[in-house]
Write a protein that holds these residues in place. Structure first.
Motif, PDB file in Angstrom:
ATOM      1  N   VAL A 135       1.956  87.849  79.992  1.00  0.00           N
ATOM      2  CA  VAL A 135       2.554  88.438  81.193  1.00  0.00           C
ATOM      3  C   VAL A 135       3.690  89.380  80.812  1.00  0.00           C
ATOM      4  O   VAL A 135       3.836  90.473  81.385  1.00  0.00           O
ATOM      5  CB  VAL A 135       3.054  87.324  82.132  1.00  0.00           C
ATOM      6  N   GLN A 187       2.354  92.813  79.605  1.00  0.00           N
ATOM      7  CA  GLN A 187       1.837  93.628  80.699  1.00  0.00           C
ATOM      8  C   GLN A 187       2.952  94.102  81.629  1.00  0.00           C
ATOM      9  O   GLN A 187       2.964  95.255  82.080  1.00  0.00           O
ATOM     10  CB  GLN A 187       0.796  92.829  81.499  1.00  0.00           C
ATOM     11  N   ALA A 188       3.892  93.214  81.918  1.00  0.00           N
ATOM     12  CA  ALA A 188       5.003  93.596  82.788  1.00  0.00           C
ATOM     13  C   ALA A 188       5.878  94.652  82.125  1.00  0.00           C
ATOM     14  O   ALA A 188       6.360  95.588  82.798  1.00  0.00           O
ATOM     15  CB  ALA A 188       5.836  92.361  83.137  1.00  0.00           C
ATOM     16  N   ASP A 189       6.092  94.523  80.820  1.00  0.00           N
ATOM     17  CA  ASP A 189       6.857  95.554  80.101  1.00  0.00           C
ATOM     18  C   ASP A 189       6.169  96.921  80.234  1.00  0.00           C
ATOM     19  O   ASP A 189       6.840  97.956  80.421  1.00  0.00           O
ATOM     20  CB  ASP A 189       6.976  95.178  78.622  1.00  0.00           C
ATOM     21  N   PHE A 235       6.742  98.180  83.845  1.00  0.00           N
ATOM     22  CA  PHE A 235       8.123  98.607  84.031  1.00  0.00           C
ATOM     23  C   PHE A 235       8.421  99.877  83.240  1.00  0.00           C
ATOM     24  O   PHE A 235       9.227 100.712  83.653  1.00  0.00           O
ATOM     25  CB  PHE A 235       9.078  97.500  83.608  1.00  0.00           C
ATOM     26  N   TYR A 285       0.103 101.484  90.152  1.00  0.00           N
ATOM     27  CA  TYR A 285       1.187 100.503  90.232  1.00  0.00           C
ATOM     28  C   TYR A 285       2.231 100.831  91.305  1.00  0.00           C
ATOM     29  O   TYR A 285       2.951  99.936  91.733  1.00  0.00           O
ATOM     30  CB  TYR A 285       1.941 100.321  88.899  1.00  0.00           C
ATOM     31  N   LEU A 335       1.726  92.850  90.014  1.00  0.00           N
ATOM     32  CA  LEU A 335       2.336  91.763  89.226  1.00  0.00           C
ATOM     33  C   LEU A 335       1.781  90.406  89.634  1.00  0.00           C
ATOM     34  O   LEU A 335       1.546  89.535  88.795  1.00  0.00           O
ATOM     35  CB  LEU A 335       3.851  91.794  89.383  1.00  0.00           C
ATOM     36  N   ILE A 387       7.897  85.789  87.200  1.00  0.00           N
ATOM     37  CA  ILE A 387       8.804  86.779  86.609  1.00  0.00           C
ATOM     38  C   ILE A 387      10.088  86.748  87.415  1.00  0.00           C
ATOM     39  O   ILE A 387      10.050  86.724  88.655  1.00  0.00           O
ATOM     40  CB  ILE A 387       8.191  88.193  86.661  1.00  0.00           C
ATOM     41  N   SER A 417      12.376  89.590  78.045  1.00  0.00           N
ATOM     42  CA  SER A 417      12.036  90.946  77.627  1.00  0.00           C
ATOM     43  C   SER A 417      13.143  91.519  76.742  1.00  0.00           C
ATOM     44  O   SER A 417      14.332  91.323  77.008  1.00  0.00           O
ATOM     45  CB  SER A 417      11.845  91.844  78.855  1.00  0.00           C
ATOM     46  N   VAL A 433      10.105  85.876  81.776  1.00  0.00           N
ATOM     47  CA  VAL A 433       8.923  85.192  82.294  1.00  0.00           C
ATOM     48  C   VAL A 433       9.053  83.720  81.956  1.00  0.00           C
ATOM     49  O   VAL A 433       9.299  83.361  80.798  1.00  0.00           O
ATOM     50  CB  VAL A 433       7.627  85.770  81.689  1.00  0.00           C
TER      51      VAL A 433
END
Length: 524
Positions: free
Chosen positions: A52, A55-57, A60, A93, A169, A186, A215, A222
């Motif tokens: 996660v 992918q979130a990085d 963002f 996104y 997300l 998150i 992160s 996360v």
């Protein structure tokens, strides 16, 4: 208790111990499976959190890049920036791009010109100049769907807001979390804002097995927790994997325990039979007076010769006898054999024969009668006796012990503590009990001439005996150097292979006669 009752009790005890041994692998495997399942679940939960996070990085980073590209549009009129905003908003996104002037939102990629103070959009967040990210439960246009806002502001309060649709997300969290396998979410670093999947939700506060990944680029983390159903699945899988080995180990331990107990119980019965059938003999090891080289006595040592099997190690059958309640009967059998030997081959009134007894025997009132019976059998002038108290169990300071010691001492029997310093004996023994000799264990004698700790302990024992006026006998003397050192330190008596090995009574008598008429035996 009758013989049948004793056998029945032993039978139940044996099978109870066998069952306990067989259950031991299961008792170890169950907590091990639980621990291993927990480790696997925590490892996988961390792996899910890292997926996660990556992918979130990436999402963002796209929002941050777009905010940087749109920042030059801040301050322009909505008409001037309209085409640029609409083109940028069609990227994946993103829900909307909003321009900010003096901390007031005034233009959006999905609406006409409007006015909304930034503090009204983010009422709980202090939005600093520069780059920042904010989780919100909804936006003015889509109030029921969460989002993440990437904000860029200059010192004057002009800038841009890129809104990441929370649906992406949430889809990510649901895909990684599976059907409730993980509770994963998150959130901001302070934990005040966040986003969870639709199915399982975020890990509860204070949960001990939560895995957390922070992160290294953006201010969020996360948190992931394996669900109870996943833990149960891991436990079931591990239990199935280990079950064959646990069963085999249980059977093996049960068999080995059964075999050992069968041998042990059979050895107890064999000791009883051996006493009845005359399989035990007594060998005597000479004790030498270091002051003049004469033979002052001998220690009586029980030996067991089983027909067809040969000699049984004394430490083996003595340990079994002590643990099975046969120590006292075996000692009485020793007295019987010594009495028979000395009646057949008397050694003289000044010849001291050492007899090993246990502390439990000295506690019994019958010890006085046992010794009296022995002395009556051998008659006067056959030998003198020294009772050597072994140290494998402590000697309790009770009235019966003092009474027995007093009666025995008054009758002329000497008392010694065997293997002093290796078991339960201490200075308190010497202060409480009237002993005549201390026997120095062979381990201390072997340390003579070395830097070992035992060498220092030997010196302490010798000094202690000198202060208390107790005579010393050193066991296990094998070299002339050990003999000379002991004699120089004032040790009174010695026994060991330097002089002779244990031997039957007839051989002892011949050895003593030869010693009295000739030189000392040479060192082997």
């Amino acid at each position: 208790m009758t013989t049948g009752e004793r056998q029945n009790k032993r039978w139940w005890l044996r099978w109870l111990l066998v069952a306990a041994a067989a259950a031991l692998p299961l008792a170890v495997a169950v907590p091990f499976v639980y621990m291993q399942a927990g480790l696997l679940a925590r490892h996988d939960a961390r792996g899910a959190a890292e997926v996660v996070m990556r992918q979130a990085d990436a999402i963002f980073a796209e929002a941050d890049r777009l905010a940087a590209e749109m920042a030059p549009q801040a301050g322009k009129s909505c008409a001037e920036a309209d085409s640029t905003l609409h083109d940028a908003a069609f990227q994946p996104y993103f829900r909307a791009i909003v321009l900010v002037r003096h901390r007031v939102l005034y233009c959006s990629s999905i609406t006409d010109a409007f006015t909304l103070p930034l503090a009204q959009l983010l009422p709980d967040s202090a939005v600093p100049p520069g780059r920042s990210f904010h989780f919100v439960p909804g936006t003015p246009m889509v109030p029921d769907r969460p989002a993440v806002m990437a904000v860029r502001l200059d010192a004057a309060g002009d800038g841009v807001i890129v809104t990441v649709d929370g649906r992406y997300l949430r889809d990510l969290l649901d895909a990684v979390g599976g059907s409730g396998r993980y509770r994963i979410g998150i959130e901001s670093l302070d934990g005040r804002q966040g986003l969870a999947g639709r199915r399982a939700g975020v890990p509860p506060p204070g949960a001990s097995s939560v895995r957390e990944v922070v992160s290294t680029i953006y201010p969020f983390r996360v948190r992931s927790l394996a669900d109870a159903a996943l833990l149960a699945e891991y436990r079931k899988r591990l239990a199935g994997s280990y079950a064959p080995f646990v069963v085999l180990l249980a059977l093996l331990l049960g068999y080995l325990c059964h075999h050992f107990l069968k041998y042990r119980f059979s050895l107890v019965a064999a000791i009883r039979r051996g006493m009845r059938r005359g399989e035990f003999e007594v060998h005597y090891q000479p004790v030498i007076d270091l002051r003049d080289g004469s033979c002052a006595g001998a220690e009586a040592l029980m030996r067991w010769f089983r027909p067809g099997l040969g000699a049984v190690r004394p430490d083996l059958f003595f340990a079994v006898a002590e643990s099975s309640g046969l120590a006292i009967p075996l000692t009485r059998h020793l007295f019987k054999l010594v009495g028979r030997d000395l009646r057949r081959c008397p050694m003289g009134p000044l010849f001291r024969v050492g007899l090993n007894i246990t502390a439990s025997h000295l506690v019994e009132p019958g010890i006085v009668d046992d010794v009296a019976r022995l002395r009556k059998v051998v008659g006067s002038g056959a030998a003198d006796f020294v009772l050597e108290i072994t140290e494998r169990e402590p000697l309790p300071p009770i009235e019966q012990v003092y009474r027995n010691m007093g009666v025995l001492s008054a009758s002329g029997v000497k008392l010694a503590i065997d293997d002093f310093g290796t078991g339960h004996s201490s200075l308190a023994y010497l202060e409480r009990f009237p002993v005549d000799y201390l026997k120095i264990d062979r381990g201390f004698v072997a340390a003579i001439g070395t830097d070992a700790v035992n060498a220092s302990v030997l010196e302490m024992i010798i000094g202690l005996a000198a202060r208390l006026g107790v005579e010393l006998t050193a066991e296990g003397v094998e070299t002339h150097g050990q003999r000379d050192y002991l004699a120089a330190q004032g040790v009174h008596y010695a026994q060991g292979f330097l002089y002779a090995r244990p031997m039957p009574i007839e051989a002892l008598r011949a050895w003593v006669d030869e010693l009295r008429g000739g030189p000392m035996p040479a060192e082997p």
